[in-house]
Design a protein around this motif. Structure first.
Motif, PDB file in Angstrom:
ATOM      1  N   ARG A 245     -38.862 -18.662 -21.355  1.00  0.00           N
ATOM      2  CA  ARG A 245     -37.827 -17.835 -20.553  1.00  0.00           C
ATOM      3  C   ARG A 245     -36.593 -18.554 -21.157  1.00  0.00           C
ATOM      4  O   ARG A 245     -35.683 -17.808 -21.583  1.00  0.00           O
ATOM      5  N   SER A 444     -39.329 -10.342 -21.295  1.00  0.00           N
ATOM      6  CA  SER A 444     -38.241  -9.510 -21.041  1.00  0.00           C
ATOM      7  C   SER A 444     -38.460  -8.616 -19.947  1.00  0.00           C
ATOM      8  O   SER A 444     -37.293  -8.236 -19.390  1.00  0.00           O
ATOM      9  N   GLN A 447     -38.042 -10.331 -16.661  1.00  0.00           N
ATOM     10  CA  GLN A 447     -36.626 -10.962 -16.382  1.00  0.00           C
ATOM     11  C   GLN A 447     -35.735  -9.406 -16.290  1.00  0.00           C
ATOM     12  O   GLN A 447     -34.978  -9.494 -15.169  1.00  0.00           O
ATOM     13  N   ARG A 520     -30.687 -14.107 -21.195  1.00  0.00           N
ATOM     14  CA  ARG A 520     -30.997 -14.331 -19.990  1.00  0.00           C
ATOM     15  C   ARG A 520     -29.720 -15.037 -19.244  1.00  0.00           C
ATOM     16  O   ARG A 520     -29.265 -14.595 -18.012  1.00  0.00           O
TER      17      ARG A 520
END
Ligand SMILES: Cc1cc2nc3c(=O)[nH]c(=O)nc-3n(C[C@H](O)[C@H](O)[C@H](O)COP(=O)(O)OP(=O)(O)OC[C@H]3O[C@@H](n4cnc5c(N)ncnc54)[C@H](O)[C@@H]3O)c2cc1C
Length: 545
Positions: A245, A444, A447, A520
């Motif tokens: 991440r 993704s 997230q 992110r």
């Protein structure tokens, strides 16, 4: 919008469209937060990509221990992946297991396609119309419709006249296909074709591959996972997921180098490429940190792969046709294979270069290309997808001022790939302008789902009825997405990342290439600043308007 109103009786907080990995996790998160939610899915079950793409050889190209959800530790500790890269059937079983385990099906309506969606500014609600003529409405609309979910069938003249069977890899029959004794034509040499051709060639009487552009492919080195490997991943999941991440540009935990390809001498570089080639998989592309940025660095990797193709394919003329030369390696999605190039050494496989001999038409008996008729009993269309925007384009989505198709006529415009100016309360999961297809999609997807769920909870706490991307924030984001893409080699390839596989589609680099960790952080910062770049409408103002 017309039609009976059977779903309207329920005043829902959110409607989610799509029950692939995005829709499933979105439902799970929102339900846990106490929102009333319904998912609508055109397929008869969950799984999305893995429900539709049942072609022979279909499997993931991110290792299964990473191409899987991280939101439930119990799930990742207990699920038993059997292969390094799971096949379609196993990934679909996983999606079915997730649906069972978290009791998701009771809030999903299957066999129901969304055809239209319109925002009612007075009510601050979306109304959605379905293919059976019914409708439903909700405060928030969440599009989990997939980046690669709109299979593309080229309009070859005569396709409907073909006397044999035609299948698209993205709509494979559930009962499977028996190729034995058949002369099969495969049109396309992208990722799906590269997976399917070796398997079909082992079964069919003859396979004719129609290639327009050769692809770079790295050996997958797929194999069964050992207990020790599974144990290692499970013991290290906390660290590995965090690294995927927060540190890995593509959301894949791997050993990332800190140096460029030209910093090593020829022999050291070759040894490094050999090591990655033997290891197999996408990490080949991160042997050095500048392969997608610097042309000379890219050439070293591309030359290495071309040499490997030349060493495998026995006929030098055929090898030359299979060696990509017209674009830098990695600027089209890198493919992984099991015996793809070896397959062209078989007596029952023929390659037709349709750049030199274009397909003129499909006849009742086969495919005519460059004046030659190739007799076939079956055709497999491995012609890919109208990526990232295709499933949106099929819908009639009406925002405050215009339709989405009008707004995106010259290419998609979004803020963070999450929302669109003029389309309040509508979110996209892995939309254009986000890392999506350039990343491990599981990272993704999670997230985006978490960001959207946290956002809806934040709005509810503050009694805010509406959220909309501000025009200036969207303009800046679109400019940033383009600027970052232009600094790389990616725009050099006529790829589906650029919309180049669809005639008439605007040439715009669709995903955000700044990397998963950077992206992110931007999304987190936007949220921490009270959803900077978004206009928020308090409930009392919405009611008064
Ligand atoms: C063959 C193949 C292999 C892949 N391998 C990998 C991989 O190894 N690693 C990786 O990261 N990614 C891979 N991908 C990308 C893959 O699409 C994502 O990883 C992921 O499965 C996407 O999940 P999703 O839920 O966002 O979208 P999808 O799985 O595409 O699901 C979207 C769902 O929305 C439904 N839908 C769309 N429009 C409508 C509508 N109008 N009404 C109702 N329902 C609708 C569709 O039927 C579909 O079920 C692969 C894709 C393909 C095609």
């Amino acid at each position: 919008m017309t039609g009976p109103d059977t779903h309207e009786t329920q005043e829902r907080d959110a409607i989610i469209v799509g029950a692939g990995f995005s829709g499933l996790y979105m439902l799970h998160r929102l339900r846990a937060l106490g929102f009333s939610v319904r998912v609508y899915e055109q397929a008869s079950d969950v799984g999305g990509t893995w429900y539709w793409n049942r072609y022979p050889g279909a499997r993931c190209d991110v290792e299964s221990m990473q191409y899987s959800y991280s939101f439930s530790n119990a799930l990742q500790q207990e699920w038993q992946w059997t292969e390094r890269y799971a096949g379609q059937a196993e990934i679909l079983r996983y999606a079915l297991h997730v649906a069972e385990r978290f009791d998701l099906r009771r809030d999903i309506t299957f066999d129901t396609r969304v055809t239209e969606a319109a925002f009612d500014e007075t009510a601050q609600r979306w109304t959605v119309a379905f293919d059976d003529g019914t409708r439903a409405s909700a405060s928030f609309l969440i599009m989990a419709i997939g980046c690669l979910s709109n299979a593309r069938t080229p309009d070859f003249p005569g396709l409907s006249e073909f006397a044999g069977k035609v299948w698209h890899t993205g709509h494979w029959p559930h009962e499977g296909v028996d190729f034995s004794g058949l002369r099969v034509g495969v049109i396309g040499t992208g990722s799906s074709a590269i997976q399917a051709i070796p398997v079909i060639a082992r079964e069919a009487k003859h396979v004719t591959v129609f290639q327009r552009t050769p692809n770079y492919s790295i050996p997958a080195r797929n194999r069964p996972l050992t207990d020790d490997e599974r144990t290692w991943w499970r013991a290290n999941y906390a660290r590995v997921r965090q690294s995927a991440r927060r540190e890995a540009r593509n959301g894949i935990f791997a050993d990332y180098p800190v140096k460029g390809a030209l910093e090593d001498d020829d022999e050291t570089r070759r040894r490094r490429f050999e090591g990655r080639w033997e290891q197999g998989g996408i990490p080949f592309m991160s042997a050095y940190n500048d392969i997608s940025l610097d042309e000379s660095a890219n050439d070293t990797a591309a030359n290495f792969v071309r040499e490997k193709i030349g060493a495998v394919v026995k006929d030098p003329g055929l090898a030359a046709l299979l060696q990509p030369t017209s674009y830098p390696i990695g600027t089209k999605r890198i493919c992984l294979d099991t015996d793809y190039f070896e397959t062209f050494n078989r007596d029952n496989v023929t390659l037709v270069d349709v750049r030199a001999a274009p397909i003129e038409r499909i006849t009742a008996a086969g495919v005519r290309a460059g004046g030659t008729e190739h007799a076939l009993d079956a055709i497999v269309l491995a012609t890919g997808f109208d990526a990232m925007t295709g499933s949106f384009a099929k819908l009639d989505i009406r925002g405050r001022r215009e339709t989405l198709n009008a707004k995106w006529a010259e290419g998609p415009k979004t803020y963070l790939g999450l929302m669109i100016a003029g389309f309040p309360n509508m979110f996209m999961i892995t939309g254009p302008g986000s890392p999506s297809v350039l990343s491990n999609m599981m990272v993704s997807i999670e997230q985006h789902v978490d960001w959207i769920a946290d956002c809806l909870a934040w709005l509810r706490e503050r009694d805010i009825a509406g959220i909309e991307a501000a025009q200036h924030a969207e303009d800046q984001w679109v400019a940033h997405v383009n600027e970052v893409a232009q600094a790389t080699l990616y725009p050099r390839a006529a790829s589906w990342y650029m919309g180049a596989n669809i005639p008439g589609k605007p040439r715009v680099f669709l995903p955000y290439i700044g990397g998963v960790p950077v992206y992110r952080q931007i999304c987190d910062d936007v949220a921490a600043k009270g959803y900077e770049g978004f206009a928020l409408t308090p409930r009392h103002r919405a009611a008064a308007e």
